[in-house]
Scaffold this active site. Sequence first.
Site, PDB file in Angstrom:
ATOM      1  N   ALA A 279     -14.175 -10.311 -13.150  1.00  0.00           N
ATOM      2  CA  ALA A 279     -14.410  -8.850 -13.108  1.00  0.00           C
ATOM      3  C   ALA A 279     -13.039  -8.176 -12.970  1.00  0.00           C
ATOM      4  O   ALA A 279     -12.791  -7.377 -12.069  1.00  0.00           O
ATOM      5  CB  ALA A 279     -15.351  -8.465 -11.980  1.00  0.00           C
TER       6      ALA A 279
ATOM      7  N   HIS B 158      -5.656  -7.321 -10.772  1.00  0.00           N
ATOM      8  CA  HIS B 158      -5.529  -8.722 -11.192  1.00  0.00           C
ATOM      9  C   HIS B 158      -4.444  -8.877 -12.264  1.00  0.00           C
ATOM     10  O   HIS B 158      -3.650  -9.813 -12.241  1.00  0.00           O
ATOM     11  CB  HIS B 158      -6.848  -9.219 -11.793  1.00  0.00           C
ATOM     12  CG  HIS B 158      -8.019  -9.223 -10.861  1.00  0.00           C
ATOM     13  ND1 HIS B 158      -9.072  -8.351 -10.985  1.00  0.00           N
ATOM     14  CD2 HIS B 158      -8.317 -10.000  -9.792  1.00  0.00           C
ATOM     15  CE1 HIS B 158      -9.962  -8.594 -10.053  1.00  0.00           C
ATOM     16  NE2 HIS B 158      -9.537  -9.590  -9.295  1.00  0.00           N
TER      17      HIS B 158
ATOM     18  N   SER C  46     -10.696  -2.833  -6.754  1.00  0.00           N
ATOM     19  CA  SER C  46     -11.453  -3.992  -6.309  1.00  0.00           C
ATOM     20  C   SER C  46     -12.640  -4.177  -7.239  1.00  0.00           C
ATOM     21  O   SER C  46     -13.229  -3.183  -7.691  1.00  0.00           O
ATOM     22  CB  SER C  46     -11.963  -3.772  -4.875  1.00  0.00           C
ATOM     23  OG  SER C  46     -12.975  -4.714  -4.574  1.00  0.00           O
TER      24      SER C  46
ATOM     25  N   ARG D  72     -15.403  -5.015  -6.364  1.00  0.00           N
ATOM     26  CA  ARG D  72     -16.589  -4.508  -5.657  1.00  0.00           C
ATOM     27  C   ARG D  72     -16.701  -2.977  -5.717  1.00  0.00           C
ATOM     28  O   ARG D  72     -17.755  -2.446  -5.360  1.00  0.00           O
ATOM     29  CB  ARG D  72     -16.588  -4.980  -4.198  1.00  0.00           C
ATOM     30  CG  ARG D  72     -16.853  -6.466  -4.066  1.00  0.00           C
ATOM     31  CD  ARG D  72     -17.145  -6.887  -2.630  1.00  0.00           C
ATOM     32  NE  ARG D  72     -17.711  -8.215  -2.571  1.00  0.00           N
ATOM     33  CZ  ARG D  72     -17.033  -9.329  -2.280  1.00  0.00           C
ATOM     34  NH1 ARG D  72     -15.737  -9.259  -2.028  1.00  0.00           N
ATOM     35  NH2 ARG D  72     -17.635 -10.493  -2.253  1.00  0.00           N
TER      36      ARG D  72
END
Length: 285
Positions: free
Chosen positions: A32, A37, A185, A187
């Site tokens: 994700a 990242h 994030s 999330r």
Amino acid sequence: MIICRTKSEIRAITAQWRREGKAIGAVPTMGALHEGHLSLVDVAARECERVVATIFVNPLQFAPHEDFDAYPRNLESDGALLASRGCDVLFAPERADLFAPDFSTTVSVADVGEGHCAVARPHFFDGVATIVAKLLLILRPDAAVFGEKDFQQLAVIRRMVRDLDLGVRILGAPIVREDDGLAMSSRNAYLSVDERAAAPVLHKAITLAGEHISAQGAVWSDVCKRAQQEILAAGFSAVDYVDLVDAANLKMIDRAGPAARILAAARLGETRLIDNIAVAPLSVK
Ligand code: AMP
């Protein structure tokens, strides 16, 4: 970009790279992917001649009540993002390839792995340390890059690599944020529109706390209480912690200093958000 689904494939590729004398950089993730990242991939590419990113939603670091099944998975678009940043290989193993049915070993890091996030998630860092140890032993990279977004996790991994002599250089990369300050994030995708609007308050509150504790005579317990109140007033359901620590060992401190860092975690509806900032040195009059 090559996509490997098994340990034997990735081992063959990294063995060839080592024979060619190429330095290997690893970027372990749960997928994700977002710009946070990808910034780690940039660091790995800057430091090493070959980059391997891993995507594996690690069951060991989720408690039974947590979001393992719901965790966002989109291997295809993740692969395209990694390729666009010059990643050489994506290693995305199946669970059965990594874990024998009677897998029974845990890597547990005491000290820096205790307190802070470990209070609400007691098995989390054992799960992280165990999977990261496995990935580092499979890949045997020269360097591995982790985000400061997960500051305690970075400390746990550094300690594990030192203590077990894994011989990998661990590089920490700065937090990548949205324009309004919210730390990126995977999330964040869980947040409703209202929750997303409230979410940047976590960063704002700890930034303000950092300024307050840097003032002459500031008392951490007061500064901390005020930050918690601001977070709750924005609509967060609970504050897990707002801790002032020494970044080198994550021990609680009560004064600003060159190594001071504020770590925080709070819950917005069902979503748990974490963040941290470096604290500026004490301001002198
Ligand atoms: P995850 O996929 O959430 O397990 O994260 C994989 C790696 O990306 C970890 O080293 C994280 O610390 C890092 N990471 C996640 N979000 C960010 C961010 N906003 N900025 C920098 N690194 C991040």
